[in-house]
Design an enzyme around this catalytic site. Structure first.
Site, PDB file in Angstrom:
ATOM      1  N   GLN A 264       0.832  -1.207   0.000  1.00 25.93           N
ATOM      2  CA  GLN A 264       0.000   0.000   0.000  1.00 25.93           C
ATOM      3  C   GLN A 264       0.866   1.256   0.000  1.00 25.93           C
ATOM      4  O   GLN A 264       0.345   2.360  -0.116  1.00 25.93           O
ATOM      5  CB  GLN A 264      -0.901   0.017   1.244  1.00 25.93           C
ATOM      6  CG  GLN A 264      -1.987  -1.037   1.240  1.00 25.93           C
ATOM      7  CD  GLN A 264      -2.882  -0.989   2.463  1.00 25.93           C
ATOM      8  OE1 GLN A 264      -3.088  -2.027   3.085  1.00 25.93           O
ATOM      9  NE2 GLN A 264      -3.432   0.159   2.827  1.00 25.93           N
ATOM     10  N   ARG A 411      -9.182  -0.934   8.035  1.00 28.71           N
ATOM     11  CA  ARG A 411     -10.011   0.191   7.602  1.00 28.71           C
ATOM     12  C   ARG A 411     -10.370   1.087   8.796  1.00 28.71           C
ATOM     13  O   ARG A 411     -11.528   1.323   9.081  1.00 28.71           O
ATOM     14  CB  ARG A 411     -11.277  -0.364   6.961  1.00 28.71           C
ATOM     15  CG  ARG A 411     -11.702   0.430   5.760  1.00 28.71           C
ATOM     16  CD  ARG A 411     -12.703  -0.322   4.941  1.00 28.71           C
ATOM     17  NE  ARG A 411     -13.235   0.511   3.886  1.00 28.71           N
ATOM     18  CZ  ARG A 411     -13.925   0.065   2.872  1.00 28.71           C
ATOM     19  NH1 ARG A 411     -14.162  -1.206   2.737  1.00 28.71           N
ATOM     20  NH2 ARG A 411     -14.389   0.872   1.959  1.00 28.71           N
ATOM     21  N   CYS A 412      -9.321   1.584   9.462  1.00 30.14           N
ATOM     22  CA  CYS A 412      -9.523   2.079  10.822  1.00 30.14           C
ATOM     23  C   CYS A 412      -9.135   3.531  11.036  1.00 30.14           C
ATOM     24  O   CYS A 412      -9.387   4.068  12.108  1.00 30.14           O
ATOM     25  CB  CYS A 412      -8.641   1.266  11.736  1.00 30.14           C
ATOM     26  SG  CYS A 412      -6.925   1.540  11.309  1.00 30.14           S
ATOM     27  N   GLU A 781     -12.748   5.008   4.957  1.00 32.38           N
ATOM     28  CA  GLU A 781     -12.869   4.241   6.203  1.00 32.38           C
ATOM     29  C   GLU A 781     -14.070   4.636   7.055  1.00 32.38           C
ATOM     30  O   GLU A 781     -14.420   3.919   7.992  1.00 32.38           O
ATOM     31  CB  GLU A 781     -11.587   4.397   7.025  1.00 32.38           C
ATOM     32  CG  GLU A 781     -10.401   3.699   6.376  1.00 32.38           C
ATOM     33  CD  GLU A 781      -9.079   4.242   6.871  1.00 32.38           C
ATOM     34  OE1 GLU A 781      -8.890   5.472   6.807  1.00 32.38           O
ATOM     35  OE2 GLU A 781      -8.250   3.452   7.339  1.00 32.38           O
TER      36      GLU A 781
HETATM   37  N1  MCN Z   1     -13.782   9.882  -3.077  1.00 30.89           N
HETATM   38  C1  MCN Z   1     -14.633  10.738  -3.732  1.00 30.89           C
HETATM   39  N2  MCN Z   1     -15.024  11.903  -3.116  1.00 30.89           N
HETATM   40  C2  MCN Z   1     -14.608  12.201  -1.858  1.00 30.89           C
HETATM   41  C3  MCN Z   1     -13.754  11.321  -1.184  1.00 30.89           C
HETATM   42  C4  MCN Z   1     -13.348  10.155  -1.834  1.00 30.89           C
HETATM   43  O1  MCN Z   1     -15.036  10.441  -4.847  1.00 30.89           O
HETATM   44  N3  MCN Z   1     -14.973  13.328  -1.263  1.00 30.89           N
HETATM   45  C5  MCN Z   1     -13.283   8.677  -3.747  1.00 30.89           C
HETATM   46  C6  MCN Z   1     -11.789   8.806  -4.019  1.00 30.89           C
HETATM   47  O2  MCN Z   1     -11.528   9.490  -5.168  1.00 30.89           O
HETATM   48  C7  MCN Z   1     -11.344   7.366  -4.031  1.00 30.89           C
HETATM   49  C8  MCN Z   1     -12.264   6.702  -3.003  1.00 30.89           C
HETATM   50  O3  MCN Z   1     -13.398   7.564  -2.890  1.00 30.89           O
HETATM   51  O4  MCN Z   1     -11.523   6.803  -5.291  1.00 30.89           O
HETATM   52  C9  MCN Z   1     -11.602   6.585  -1.619  1.00 30.89           C
HETATM   53  O5  MCN Z   1     -10.927   7.780  -1.343  1.00 30.89           O
HETATM   54  P1  MCN Z   1     -10.300   8.189   0.068  1.00 30.89           P
HETATM   55  O6  MCN Z   1     -11.376   8.356   1.053  1.00 30.89           O
HETATM   56  O7  MCN Z   1      -9.386   9.323  -0.175  1.00 30.89           O
HETATM   57  O8  MCN Z   1      -9.486   6.915   0.555  1.00 30.89           O
HETATM   58  P2  MCN Z   1      -8.178   6.247  -0.091  1.00 30.89           P
HETATM   59  O9  MCN Z   1      -8.270   6.259  -1.547  1.00 30.89           O
HETATM   60  O10 MCN Z   1      -6.980   6.770   0.579  1.00 30.89           O
HETATM   61  O11 MCN Z   1      -8.429   4.750   0.333  1.00 30.89           O
HETATM   62  C10 MCN Z   1      -8.020   4.260   1.574  1.00 30.89           C
HETATM   63  C11 MCN Z   1      -9.148   3.664   2.359  1.00 30.89           C
HETATM   64  C12 MCN Z   1      -8.563   2.772   3.401  1.00 30.89           C
HETATM   65  S1  MCN Z   1      -7.436   3.427   4.445  1.00 30.89           S
HETATM   66  C13 MCN Z   1      -8.885   1.454   3.465  1.00 30.89           C
HETATM   67  S2  MCN Z   1      -8.277   0.566   4.759  1.00 30.89           S
HETATM   68  C14 MCN Z   1      -9.736   0.850   2.469  1.00 30.89           C
HETATM   69  C15 MCN Z   1     -10.618   1.813   1.788  1.00 30.89           C
HETATM   70  O12 MCN Z   1     -10.019   2.954   1.471  1.00 30.89           O
HETATM   71  N4  MCN Z   1      -9.304  -0.212   1.774  1.00 30.89           N
HETATM   72  C16 MCN Z   1     -10.004  -0.611   0.657  1.00 30.89           C
HETATM   73  N5  MCN Z   1     -11.447   1.301   0.864  1.00 30.89           N
HETATM   74  C17 MCN Z   1     -11.132   0.156   0.195  1.00 30.89           C
HETATM   75  N6  MCN Z   1     -11.830  -0.252  -0.888  1.00 30.89           N
HETATM   76  C18 MCN Z   1     -11.426  -1.341  -1.587  1.00 30.89           C
HETATM   77  N7  MCN Z   1     -12.135  -1.724  -2.657  1.00 30.89           N
HETATM   78  N8  MCN Z   1     -10.318  -2.050  -1.214  1.00 30.89           N
HETATM   79  C19 MCN Z   1      -9.600  -1.717  -0.138  1.00 30.89           C
HETATM   80  O13 MCN Z   1      -8.515  -2.410   0.198  1.00 30.89           O
HETATM   81 CU1  CUM Z   2      -6.295   1.416   9.186  1.00 35.92          CU
HETATM   82  S1  CUM Z   2      -6.557   0.406   7.462  1.00 35.92           S
HETATM   83 MO1  CUM Z   2      -6.415   1.756   5.923  1.00 35.92          MO
HETATM   84  O1  CUM Z   2      -5.634   2.872   6.882  1.00 35.92           O
HETATM   85  O2  CUM Z   2      -5.220   1.156   5.019  1.00 35.92           O
END
Ligand code: MCN
Ligand code: CUM
Length: 827
Positions: A264, A411-412, A781
């Site tokens: 990641q 996912r925390c 998350e």
């Molecule tokens: N998004 C959006 N509008 C927003 C916020 C987010 O359209 N205002 C969209 C983003 O563009 C992105 C998705 O939602 O495509 C998630 O964005 P974001 O909240 O920024 O999170 P990350 O991309 O950093 O994803 C990490 C988060 C974490 S920490 C875990 S754990 C997790 C999760 O996402 N693991 C996942 N969702 C998951 N989903 C899948 N399918 N697989 C994982 O392993």
């Molecule tokens: Cu705490 S699980 Mo996500 O932060 O990859």
């Protein structure tokens, strides 16, 4: 009672003796210029036409055609000529001395190429230990003793995966079992030491505080009502589709070590590998392809990765290591394992005034959590949640036990799940104790929209929020008052129905460089956009999607800013040789950091495009205005140059003295974190005969600020809610008294299936982040963080009149059945 009978008193003694109690507050103040209150809306903003498909469009995910056709490229799909396979001998004991490892029989098996032990790694330059992301140390392969069940003991390299697996049985390891510490409170007595490699002979690893103790004690002294509850959040484990694995490919000719890895955070991992091995960083390339989900489990560095890389260097051939499901469930990073004692104070009018929290964090055999360095308990001090109170004091102590190391993965948001669980349970307990209606009690105690930016008692600077807005919408969607009426009628008939609320505040987007780093590397993130002469673009990022849809949503951000159709923007992540440096994807940080970097890089391009357009149109830059996809002359829109025309000119007809090309890179250091929030309402029915809890309805209102792709956000929420249901009702890692993992298969470690998953009913409010360049907050998350206490609150709500105040998760049928019998319910 002697102090040794009370673990928390014992901890105070230890902390006193070690003088560790220096209170540290990690303020994240709202930055200057962001103090304006932000309006909440309900409609997603769309400013670009369908062909451009910028923000707000429900664009189908670009990555899905390959995923749904089975054409994804996972680590296990990587096959290289001459590739060898690695398998791992694992410990059958949670704590044991290693007397002898005899690999002679295994080495005689045709096809077995090598066996690598801890001694071998030691001789190769002390590679038998590695640093963890929390600057602790962890064994790669042990020499003297093993410290958890299923620990890596040595590895076999063979020409075929089956030969490698079969050879494991021919390696004879003599152990002398030691007493295994499974209970952190027992570990605190220091009668047996897990880490006798350390100078300090104690299992107490760290101590951490936030908030003001004296002020909090005063608030409690003055309180009209105090409630107290112990709760345990058990160990759980993510279950990605693809387990962890690596294909290591070392070239003796070029000296390059190419690692295909379920990562990641590819850049951070490359730096760690370089520092530990001494291999020059440019000679290490990490490629993280489609990794089949991460959920936090692919943030840590596991011994298997290191052994696989060493095996390729030693043999000079590519080596593949893919965990099987049981190895993944038994030895990879876990989440939770928090023992929480919380107290909440309220005044005579039912206003929450203070929170006091003591927490024991079971780290396992090393502190290998993936938290920012300054935050040994992650962002747990966000635990005052959505409620305005005068004071709070939070204490967390980390303890070594004979369990696998890790923490955080699931996912925390860096321990926000634990914080939300605690505060939402305590709020419900307080409401019930005061005889107040839980929704009304929340509405009364919420931080009000006009209080933002809000400084919390533990030092956080919330950017924006409208908690009542989200709860009111959820109540409307579920027809809350009617449900309360139905509950009364059912209760009169002896039926058990409960309604539970969780109004959570999340904190994501680590993070501002003054406070946030991992092993010293600041937690910025990056974007690089290159527009080719024909107006098509490639964009690369320091983050790494594991299924979140970045290939689609980053393209939409760039489309929004530049008017290039999102379908013309290819997004690449996960190759450290090509992508700009970034800290990776976890803690829902991609949108707040790399998403913002994409905006900033696009705006740099837009600024250069303006110069080119002014040159082409023979006007001054100030005479131009931007319109979706072009710079046009103010008052004369027919005189315009589209971004595609400008891109072509950037390579063919740009002003003298200007650099050719149209590209930009941005490393974004966020001024603050983002604080998404939501209100969830859950309705459960409990079967008195079996103790089974059925989630009848679940309404989730989320607010993640401005939305890039509503369909992707809804997908994140559906998946995340199911991952919240899982630990609430099903998932738990169980050890026996010897530390043997009893839940090493999916027959014992229960995941919810489609049958147990309710129909999620989703709503949204939109309260933009005032400091993020497009007002977006993270969301990945939120649902997993917010859902479990809604479910627990619903179950306790169904049983409160019987005298039940609290139930620890997972709420299994036998647990409820027993509780019902204890409270006089028989059928
Ligand atoms: N998004 C959006 N509008 C927003 C916020 C987010 O359209 N205002 C969209 C983003 O563009 C992105 C998705 O939602 O495509 C998630 O964005 P974001 O909240 O920024 O999170 P990350 O991309 O950093 O994803 C990490 C988060 C974490 S920490 C875990 S754990 C997790 C999760 O996402 N693991 C996942 N969702 C998951 N989903 C899948 N399918 N697989 C994982 O392993
Ligand atoms: Cu705490 S699980 Mo996500 O932060 O990859």
């Amino acid at each position: 009672m002697s102090s040794h009978d009370d673990p928390l008193t014992l901890l105070d003694e230890k902390n006193g003796a070690r003088q560790l109690a220096d209170r540290t507050e990690y303020h994240t103040p709202a930055p200057a210029g962001t103090s304006a209150m932000v309006e909440t809306t309900h409609e997603v903003r769309v400013t670009t036409p369908a062909n451009v498909c910028g923000m707000g469009h429900r664009m189908k995910r670009k990555e899905d055609p390959r995923f749904i056709q089975g054409k994804g490229n996972y680590v296990d799909d990587v096959k290289l000529p001459g590739m060898l396979y690695m398998a791992i001998v694992r410990s059958p004991y949670a704590h044991a001395k290693i007397l002898k490892i005899d690999s002679s029989a295994a080495l005689k098996i045709p096809g077995v190429v090598a066996v690598i032990t801890g001694e071998d790694l030691k001789n190769a330059g002390n590679l038998h230990w590695m640093p963890t992301l929390m600057s602790d140390t962890q064994m790669v392969l042990p020499i003297e003793k093993v410290v958890y069940y299923a620990q890596e003991v040595c590895v076999v390299i063979a020409t075929d995966r089956y030969i490698a697996a079969d050879a494991l049985e021919h390696i004879v390891v003599d152990y002398e079992p030691l007493h295994a510490l499974i209970d952190p409170f027992e570990a605190l007595r220091d009668e047996v030491i897990v880490r006798d490699d350390k100078a300090e002979k104690t299992n107490h690893v760290w101590h951490w505080e936030a908030g003001d103790k004296e002020q909090t004690d005063r608030v409690f002294d003055e309180a009209a009502k105090v409630v107290k509850q112990y709760m345990y959040l058990p160990r759980i484990h993510v279950s990605s589709i693809e387990t962890c694995g690596m294909v290591a490919d070392f070239s003796k000719i070029t000296g390059k070590l190419r690692l295909y890895m379920t990562s990641q955070a590819p850049h951070a991992h490359r730096t760690v590998f370089a520092l530990v091995s001494g291999i020059p960083e440019q000679k290490i390339q990490i490629i993280s392809p489609d990794i089949g989900g991460g959920f936090g489990g692919k943030v840590p560095v596991y011994p298997g990765y290191v052994c696989c890389a060493v095996a390729s260097i030693v043999t000079g051939r590519p080596v593949k290591w893919i965990e099987d499901r049981s190895e993944n469930l038994q030895a990879d990073s876990f989440a939770r394992d928090y023992h929480i004692t919380a107290e909440m104070a309220a005044d005579k009018d039912g206003h929450i005034t203070g929170l006091r929290v003591r927490t024991v964090a079971d780290n396992g055999a090393a502190d290998a959590a993936a938290n920012p360095s300054k935050f040994p308990a992650g962002l747990y001090s966000i635990c005052t949640g959505s409620y305005d109170m005068k004071a709070a004091h939070v204490v967390v102590d980390g303890v070594y036990t004979n369990k696998p190391p890790g923490g955080v993965a699931y996912r925390c948001s860096f321990r926000v799940t634990e914080a939300v669980h605690m505060i939402e349970r305590m709020t419900d307990i307080m409401a019930h104790e005061l005889g107040e209606e839980p929704a009304d009690f929340r509405l009364k105690n919420f931080i009000k929209p006009e209080q933002f930016p809000y400084k919390s008692p533990t030092g956080w600077g919330y950017d924006s929020g409208n908690y009542a807005g989200a709860l009111n919408l959820a109540m409307e969607m579920i027809d809350y008052r009617a449900l309360r009426q139905e509950q009364l009628e059912k209760r009169a008939r002896g039926e058990l129905m409960g309604i539970g609320i969780s109004s959570f505040t999340e904190v994501v987007g680590a993070g501002p460089s003054r406070d946030y780093d991992i092993l010293g590397i600041k937690m910025f993130d990056s974007a690089e956009i290159r527009i080719h002469p024909t107006g098509k673009a490639i964009a690369r990022f320091g983050t790494k999607s594991q299924g979140q849809g970045h290939e689609t949503t980053y393209a939409q951000i760039i489309a929004e800013e530049l008017g290039l159709p999102a379908s013309d923007v290819d997004v690449e992540e996960g190759d450290t040789d090509t992508a700009p440096y970034g800290l990776g994807t976890y803690a829902s940080r991609s949108t707040p950091t790399a998403g913002a970097a994409a905006v900033m890089a696009a705006r740099k391009i837009k600024a250069k495009a303006r110069k080119i357009a002014a040159y082409l149109l023979e006007v001054g830059e100030d005479d131009l205005e931007w319109n979706v996809d072009r710079w046009q002359v103010k008052g004369s829109p027919e005189q315009a140059k589209t971004i595609q025309e400008i891109a072509f000119a950037a390579y063919t007809n740009h002003p003298q003295g200007m650099e050719a090309g149209l590209e930009a890179t941005d490393y974004y250091d966020p001024p603050n974190l983002t604080f998404p929030f939501g209100s969830y309402i859950c309705v459960v029915d409990i079967d008195k005969g079996t103790g089974e809890v059925k989630v009848r309805r679940f309404v989730a209102v989320d607010d993640c600020g401005n939305i890039i792709n509503p369909m992707v956000v809804e997908g994140q929420i559906h998946g995340g809610l199911t991952m919240g249901l899982a630990p609430a009702l099903f998932e738990e890692i169980v050890y026996d008294e010897n530390g043997t993992n009893l839940t090493g298969t999916f027959a014992d470690y229960l995941l919810p299936t489609a049958v147990e998953t309710p129909k999620w009913e989703i709503g949204k409010t939109i309260t933009p982040s005032p400091h993020h360049p497009i007002g977006a907050k993270g969301v990945g998350e939120s649902p997993t963080v917010g859902a479990p206490p809604a479910i627990v609150n619903a179950v306790v709500d169904a049983l409160w009149h019987l005298g039940v105040r609290h139930i620890d998760i997972p709420i299994t049928p036998p647990k409820v059945w027993k509780l019902l019998r204890e409270h006089g319910v028989t059928d």
